[in-house]
Scaffold this active site. Structure first.
Site, short mmCIF file in Angstrom:
data_model
loop_
_atom_site.label_atom_id
_atom_site.label_comp_id
_atom_site.label_asym_id
_atom_site.label_seq_id
_atom_site.Cartn_x
_atom_site.Cartn_y
_atom_site.Cartn_z
N ASP A 19 31.74 48.36 37.55
CA ASP A 19 31.09 47.05 37.30
C ASP A 19 31.95 45.88 37.74
O ASP A 19 31.43 44.89 38.27
CB ASP A 19 30.63 46.91 35.83
CG ASP A 19 31.72 47.00 34.78
OD1 ASP A 19 32.87 47.38 35.12
OD2 ASP A 19 31.42 46.70 33.60
N SER A 104 30.95 50.75 22.49
CA SER A 104 30.71 49.30 22.54
C SER A 104 30.43 48.66 21.19
O SER A 104 29.63 47.72 21.08
CB SER A 104 29.59 48.96 23.53
OG SER A 104 30.08 49.01 24.83
N ASP A 146 28.54 46.55 29.61
CA ASP A 146 28.23 46.81 28.21
C ASP A 146 27.32 45.73 27.62
O ASP A 146 26.35 46.02 26.91
CB ASP A 146 29.52 46.91 27.40
CG ASP A 146 30.47 47.94 28.01
OD1 ASP A 146 29.97 48.93 28.56
OD2 ASP A 146 31.69 47.73 27.96
C1 GLA Z 1 34.56 49.34 29.50
C2 GLA Z 1 34.28 47.93 30.01
C3 GLA Z 1 33.13 47.92 31.01
C4 GLA Z 1 33.34 48.97 32.10
C5 GLA Z 1 33.73 50.32 31.50
C6 GLA Z 1 34.11 51.31 32.57
O1 GLA Z 1 33.48 49.81 28.76
O2 GLA Z 1 33.96 47.06 28.94
O3 GLA Z 1 32.98 46.63 31.57
O4 GLA Z 1 34.29 48.53 33.04
O5 GLA Z 1 34.81 50.21 30.61
O6 GLA Z 1 32.99 51.66 33.34
#
Ligand code: GLA
Length: 336
Positions: A19, A104, A146
């Protein structure tokens, strides 16, 4: 007037560590939620938590969210700092998202706080605001996957997100499939090698241009071994997301699972974000009858692994379902 806000967690099916270079990802919002209830008013943000010992009490002007106390207040302080609300809030928060497990929980808290404080931007604006808040809270330059998954979730669908154009395409989760999550280890991206990976991708882009447009041959042309490996992961992962979305659309679960397992191998051997415990769990799942594929999910260095399986094949993990995004319910009778 009581405000009730519910924000889901997320699991990423494929498209990991892409991302922040404007690549492709495919997460889904899941049926684990953070919920805030309370009311607007006053000139402080006060929240009691069912999951944390100490409540938080913040002013409406916060300069340095990363120093707020107790530690969980930093996420809330990041949102307050970005939003600069005119009115405070008093209420409570609770969550069914395992905290610090890579699903998350912190992003769901931040999206919920922004909505509770009255923010009513678009899905994209809400995601961008809470991404800035997260970056200020943690000091880690995380991407936008996320927040977009939590703000923009669609019932029964994963979201193919182009993090360059910031467009979201919902892709239905096929019938006859269970998404199963296994918790491996608590982790935080603060102090992890996440920031190093972001810097390595930026260094690779200085050599071959944007990774979202690069080919495998471009990546292979990089002389530095580490940067070459990082670029090869990102370039191949972007291709895997497109193929995975196509496999989901045609109901080809074997192909979808194969792509997930290939993605895990790339994260393990090229991107170095897996751990031995995650590799063990993924290997065990991949050799279980009825499992189509498995991989680490999220930032890595701990957290969770995710598997696609035939119904009933896996009985010891968390079966999760794709749900709609964060929502707010403002009414006199909004209490449970
Ligand atoms: C975490 C970050 C995301 C993404 C993932 C890896 O979740 O918050 O932005 O970079 O790692 O894909």
């Amino acid at each position: 007037m009581t405000v009730r806000v519910v924000a889901p967690g997320r699991v990423n099916l494929i498209g990991e560590h892409t991302d922040y270079t404007g690549g492709l990802v495919m997460p889904m919002a899941i049926d684990r939620y953070t919920e805030i209830t309370g009311s607007l008013g006053g000139d402080r943000v006060r929240l009691a938590s069912r999951d944390e010992v100490e409540p938080l009490d913040l002013p409406l002007r916060v300069d340095d969210p990363a120093t707020a106390e107790p530690a969980w207040a930093r996420y809330v302080a990041g949102v307050v700092a970005e939003l600069q609300p005119a009115t405070g809030f008093e209420g409570s928060v609770g969550t069914t998202i395992p905290i610090g497990a890579g699903l998350s929980s912190s992003h769901a808290l931040q999206v919920a706080v922004a909505l509770a404080l009255g923010y009513r931007g678009s899905t994209l604006e809400l995601a961008q605001l809470t991404q800035r808040a997260e970056n200020r809270s943690s000091g880690v330059p995380t991407g936008i996957m996320d927040q977009l998954a939590i703000a923009g979730g669609v019932h029964g669908h994963a979201l193919m997100i182009d993090c360059g154009t910031l467009t979201i395409e919902p892709v239905q989760v096929p019938e006859g499939l269970e998404v199963v999550v296994y918790f491996i280890a608590h982790r935080t991206l603060v102090g992890s090698e996440y920031t190093t990976r972001v810097q390595e991708c930026a260094a690779a882009e200085r050599l071959i241009g944007p990774l979202r447009d690069a080919t495998e041959a471009d990546a292979r042309s990089i002389g530095d071994t580490v940067l070459r490996k990082r670029a090869l992961h990102v370039v191949s992962e972007n291709l895997r997301v497109r193929s995975f979305a196509a496999a989901f659309r045609s109901g080809d679960l074997v192909e979808a699972g194969r792509l997930m397992s290939e993605g895990h191998e790339s994260l393990r051997s090229l991107y170095d974000t897996s751990t031995p415990a995650m590799d063990d769990a993924v290997g065990r799942l991949q050799s279980t009858p009825g499992v189509f594929g498995a991989r680490m999910t999220g930032g890595g260095f701990g957290g969770c692994v995710v598997a696609l399986a035939a119904p009933g094949a896996l009985t010891d993990g968390w079966i999760v379902h794709a749900v709609g995004g964060a929502r707010v319910d403002t009414s006199e009778g909004a209490q449970e």
